[in-house]
Design an enzyme around this catalytic site. Sequence first.
Site, PDB file in Angstrom:
ATOM      1  N   ARG A  70       0.927  -1.164  -0.003  1.00 34.15           N
ATOM      2  CA  ARG A  70       0.119   0.156  -0.048  1.00 34.15           C
ATOM      3  C   ARG A  70       0.846   1.123  -0.162  1.00 34.15           C
ATOM      4  O   ARG A  70       2.014   1.259   0.624  1.00 34.15           O
ATOM      5  CB  ARG A  70      -0.684   0.013   1.277  1.00 34.15           C
ATOM      6  CG  ARG A  70      -1.849  -1.279   1.325  1.00 34.15           C
ATOM      7  CD  ARG A  70      -2.325  -1.247   2.828  1.00 34.15           C
ATOM      8  NE  ARG A  70      -2.972  -2.403   3.069  1.00 34.15           N
ATOM      9  CZ  ARG A  70      -3.719  -2.676   4.212  1.00 34.15           C
ATOM     10  NH1 ARG A  70      -3.644  -1.843   5.454  1.00 34.15           N
ATOM     11  NH2 ARG A  70      -4.238  -3.844   4.547  1.00 34.15           N
ATOM     12  N   ASP A  78       0.409   5.377   0.877  1.00 40.27           N
ATOM     13  CA  ASP A  78      -0.661   6.375   1.755  1.00 40.27           C
ATOM     14  C   ASP A  78      -1.000   7.444   0.855  1.00 40.27           C
ATOM     15  O   ASP A  78      -0.735   7.712  -0.441  1.00 40.27           O
ATOM     16  CB  ASP A  78       0.360   6.941   2.918  1.00 40.27           C
ATOM     17  CG  ASP A  78       0.451   5.975   3.983  1.00 40.27           C
ATOM     18  OD1 ASP A  78      -0.147   4.977   4.081  1.00 40.27           O
ATOM     19  OD2 ASP A  78       1.306   6.232   4.963  1.00 40.27           O
ATOM     20  N   TYR A 105      12.534   3.078  -2.209  1.00 41.80           N
ATOM     21  CA  TYR A 105      11.723   4.329  -2.263  1.00 41.80           C
ATOM     22  C   TYR A 105      12.611   5.393  -2.388  1.00 41.80           C
ATOM     23  O   TYR A 105      13.747   5.338  -1.984  1.00 41.80           O
ATOM     24  CB  TYR A 105      11.003   4.311  -0.812  1.00 41.80           C
ATOM     25  CG  TYR A 105       9.913   3.493  -0.683  1.00 41.80           C
ATOM     26  CD1 TYR A 105       8.496   4.269  -0.964  1.00 41.80           C
ATOM     27  CD2 TYR A 105       9.856   2.561  -0.092  1.00 41.80           C
ATOM     28  CE1 TYR A 105       7.253   3.282  -0.643  1.00 41.80           C
ATOM     29  CE2 TYR A 105       8.685   1.416   0.062  1.00 41.80           C
ATOM     30  CZ  TYR A 105       7.391   1.896  -0.397  1.00 41.80           C
ATOM     31  OH  TYR A 105       6.259   1.370   0.091  1.00 41.80           O
ATOM     32  N   ARG A 144       9.518   7.466   5.609  1.00 41.30           N
ATOM     33  CA  ARG A 144       9.236   8.817   6.011  1.00 41.30           C
ATOM     34  C   ARG A 144       9.671   9.471   7.340  1.00 41.30           C
ATOM     35  O   ARG A 144      10.212  10.560   7.461  1.00 41.30           O
ATOM     36  CB  ARG A 144       7.708   9.222   5.701  1.00 41.30           C
ATOM     37  CG  ARG A 144       7.090   9.147   4.464  1.00 41.30           C
ATOM     38  CD  ARG A 144       5.584   9.042   4.553  1.00 41.30           C
ATOM     39  NE  ARG A 144       5.054  10.156   4.968  1.00 41.30           N
ATOM     40  CZ  ARG A 144       3.672  10.249   5.287  1.00 41.30           C
ATOM     41  NH1 ARG A 144       2.743   9.314   5.144  1.00 41.30           N
ATOM     42  NH2 ARG A 144       3.282  11.276   5.836  1.00 41.30           N
TER      43      ARG A 144
END
Length: 245
Positions: free
Chosen positions: A51, A53, A111, A198
């Site tokens: 997933r 966000d 990422y 993050r």
Amino acid sequence: MRNIKLTIQYDGSRYKGWQRLGHTDMTIQSKIESVLSKMTNENIEIIGSGRTDVGVHAIKQVANFKTNSNMSTLQMKEYLYRYLPEDIVITNVDEVEERFHSRYNVVSKKYMYKIYNNEYHNPFLRKYTVHIPKKLDLELMKKASSFLIGEHDFTSFRSSKSKKKSNIRIIYSIEIIKKDKLIEIIVHGNGFLYNMVRIIVGTLIEVGLKNIQPEYVNHILLSKDRKLAGPTAPAKGLYLLEVKY
């Protein structure tokens, strides 16, 4: 029954994340499933590699679905390109073996986080980067990131909403690259906890601003205390860069 693999790019700015939600169709999964279901005249459910966000983007998300359709993969790709919104593009459609599973077969992910490091923000990049007006010290950030490489318990770098049973993950590399005013932080690991990238980025930004020393990152890691790590960096700067199988 055929198993079809999709490689997907999307701008997550206006969506409520990847995962299908009951109260809205404004998710990436919902938009793709809706088009696929019309294309095949079947009730299609896709399985994503993971997933993303609200507001997070993807350069190479992967998903798969099962179908009895006899359309060629090229026909599928052209249909999807025609009927999906402009901010979602299927870059590849491939038929794969029946056992392939987009989530369970993942070996690692990359990422990328984008920071616009300049006194003034760039209006054309405001939805796709995080603006940091004060100059960041990249050498300090690189030194701090070295403490995160390897297999560790990343409890300090996960959201309290994380439901994973184990917080052990392996970070293979963290690259910090500057291109004029744009800084890219690329994190490669075998898997990630909720908001982990993050929070790592938010902590490295604090180091770059000289609010904390690079060595303190090791203390944060060993403490297993989320309160000691930096803030969770905004979603809009995050991109799912690559999924490896």
